[in-house]
Design an enzyme around this catalytic site. Structure first.
Site, PDB file in Angstrom:
ATOM      1  N   SER A  66      -1.267  -3.948  -0.139  1.00 16.02           N
ATOM      2  CA  SER A  66      -1.591  -3.000  -1.300  1.00 16.02           C
ATOM      3  C   SER A  66      -2.205  -3.632  -2.596  1.00 16.02           C
ATOM      4  CB  SER A  66      -0.246  -2.503  -1.664  1.00 16.02           C
ATOM      5  OG  SER A  66       0.157  -1.602  -0.603  1.00 16.02           O
ATOM      6  N   LYS A  98      -5.494  -2.394  -3.315  1.00 16.09           N
ATOM      7  CA  LYS A  98      -5.378  -0.909  -4.177  1.00 16.09           C
ATOM      8  C   LYS A  98      -6.030  -0.818  -5.731  1.00 16.09           C
ATOM      9  CE  LYS A  98      -1.702   0.897  -1.135  1.00 16.09           C
ATOM     10  NZ  LYS A  98      -0.373   1.236  -0.893  1.00 16.09           N
ATOM     11  N   TYR A 144      -8.940   2.812   4.475  1.00 17.73           N
ATOM     12  CA  TYR A 144      -7.578   2.413   3.888  1.00 17.73           C
ATOM     13  C   TYR A 144      -7.182   1.267   4.618  1.00 17.73           C
ATOM     14  CZ  TYR A 144      -2.496   2.297   2.557  1.00 17.73           C
ATOM     15  OH  TYR A 144      -1.707   2.287   2.132  1.00 17.73           O
ATOM     16  N   TYR A 173       6.148   0.294  -6.862  1.00 12.63           N
ATOM     17  CA  TYR A 173       7.140   1.322  -6.529  1.00 12.63           C
ATOM     18  C   TYR A 173       8.268   1.475  -6.910  1.00 12.63           C
ATOM     19  CZ  TYR A 173       3.404  -0.548  -3.204  1.00 12.63           C
ATOM     20  OH  TYR A 173       2.294  -0.933  -2.752  1.00 12.63           O
ATOM     21  N   VAL A 203       2.795  -5.595   1.062  1.00 17.80           N
ATOM     22  CA  VAL A 203       3.748  -6.099   2.162  1.00 17.80           C
ATOM     23  C   VAL A 203       3.275  -7.330   2.603  1.00 17.80           C
ATOM     24  CG1 VAL A 203       4.719  -3.683   2.309  1.00 17.80           C
ATOM     25  CG2 VAL A 203       2.495  -4.407   3.763  1.00 17.80           C
TER      26      VAL A 203
HETATM   27  N1  GLN Z   1      -1.171  -1.120   4.631  1.00 14.30           N
HETATM   28  C1  GLN Z   1       0.250  -0.966   4.128  1.00 14.30           C
HETATM   29  C2  GLN Z   1       0.623   0.336   4.460  1.00 14.30           C
HETATM   30  O1  GLN Z   1      -0.221   1.527   4.564  1.00 14.30           O
HETATM   31  C3  GLN Z   1       0.281  -1.073   2.581  1.00 14.30           C
HETATM   32  C4  GLN Z   1       1.650  -1.044   2.167  1.00 14.30           C
HETATM   33  C5  GLN Z   1       1.954  -1.944   0.805  1.00 14.30           C
HETATM   34  O2  GLN Z   1       1.528  -3.077   0.930  1.00 14.30           O
HETATM   35  N2  GLN Z   1       2.961  -1.807  -0.027  1.00 14.30           N
HETATM   36  O3  GLN Z   1       1.887   0.556   4.706  1.00 14.30           O
END
Ligand code: GLN
Length: 309
Positions: free
Chosen positions: A66, A69, A193, A245, A263
């Site tokens: 993430s 992003k 994505y 988050y 993650v």
């Molecule tokens: N690719 C992961 C997902 O879609 C990204 C989530 C993350 O890094 N928090 O769940």
């Protein structure tokens, strides 16, 4: 500050949390991530003055997940500016990154661009007038430009693993499409994505790539303006309030800097007018943020006295 004093700060911060290394749980819902060694730990600080300090596995590539992003948000803000906020809000979600409930109550408009639903809308926007391959290449080209490193790429094993297990992300895109907030096919959005989440980078490369956010949108490496000062400030604000988050408040309380986690266990934190800190430790806490990485950033911020106040 000299390289030596920067090195001392990083060293003493990382040593203070060394007994925690190996704690947390690796992300197991993406099988390729579950195989990463939980004992890995790296950290890199790069400053706007050209100083740097590294610790442990700072040069080893990992799945940025993430954290990517932040790059897609930068590209989308440059592409459509404030029009983005008609399709994604900029409020903290208070929910897990992959939560479905809030999206239905809020009629398919995600709370912010960093929860999965919001980032899936970013992918949809990047697909405007582009194929999925061209959209992914646009993100990679941008990364090559801001990192000065043309070898940064996608870990295809992770990307395939993500795509094969993308049921929850697929349900988010389907639901948003039913609310007319997705223009492209569900599979094209997921392809963009999952591929950008599967980009591999090291702590050193991530710190270098985000220096523009510490300098109001100006990249000291390429000597180029990447984004306007206004939009750079907005990205930092969203990182501060939404970058972790439902644990964004805890991260802000403990670290006090805008940050973005993934993650894969990476976290990038921006120190405005100073530089960028990246840490990597694959074990996650219950909110899906690096457990030891957060402690390391807390120690670095405390010892350096860097904060946004
Ligand atoms: N690719 C992961 C997902 O879609 C990204 C989530 C993350 O890094 N928090 O769940």
């Amino acid at each position: 500050m000299t390289n030596t004093s920067l090195g001392k700060i990083l060293d003493s911060a990382c040593r203070s949390i060394q007994n925690q290394i190996g704690s947390g749980k690796v992300a197991n819902y993406i099988p390729a991530l579950a195989r990463v060694d939980i004992k890995k730990f790296g950290a890199a600080i790069l400053t706007l003055n050209g100083e740097s300090a590294f610790f442990g596995d700072a040069y080893e590539s990992f799945s940025i997940q993430s954290i990517s992003k932040v790059f897609s948000l930068t590209l989308v803000l440059n592409q459509i500016g404030d029009k983005l906020w008609k399709r994604v809000h900029h409020e903290p979600s208070g929910n897990a990154f992959n939560s479905i409930v809030q999206l239905e109550m809020e009629r398919g408009i995600p709370r912010n661009p960093f929860i999965n639903a919001g980032a899936l809308v970013l992918s949809d926007i990047l697909l405007k007038d582009r194929t999925p391959e061209a959209s992914i290449q646009t993100i990679l080209n941008f990364l090559h430009e801001i990192s000065g490193e043309g070898r940064i790429g996608i870990n295809h094993e992770v990307a395939i693993s993500e795509l094969e297990n993308a049921h929850r992300n697929a349900s988010l895109v389907h639901f948003m499409k039913s609310c007319n907030n997705i223009e492209n096919t569900v599979s094209d959005v997921l392809e963009v994505y999952c591929n950008h989440c599967s980009i591999s980078m090291s702590c050193e490369e991530l710190s270098r790539s985000m220096l523009f956010l510490a300098k109001e949108g100006f990249d000291p490496i390429s000597n180029k303006r990447i984004i306007s000062p206004e939009l750079a400030r907005r990205i930092n604000s969203i990182m501060m309030l939404c970058g972790h988050y439902d644990a964004s408040g805890d991260f802000a309380y403990r670290v006090g800097l805008p940050g973005k986690s993934g993650v894969g266990g990476g976290i990038v934190a921006i120190v405005p007018d100073v530089g960028v800190i990246t840490v990597w430790s694959p074990g996650l806490n219950n909110n899906g943020n690096s457990l030891v990485g957060t402690s390391a950033l807390e120690a670095i911020a405390r010892i350096s006295n860097w904060n946004i106040l």
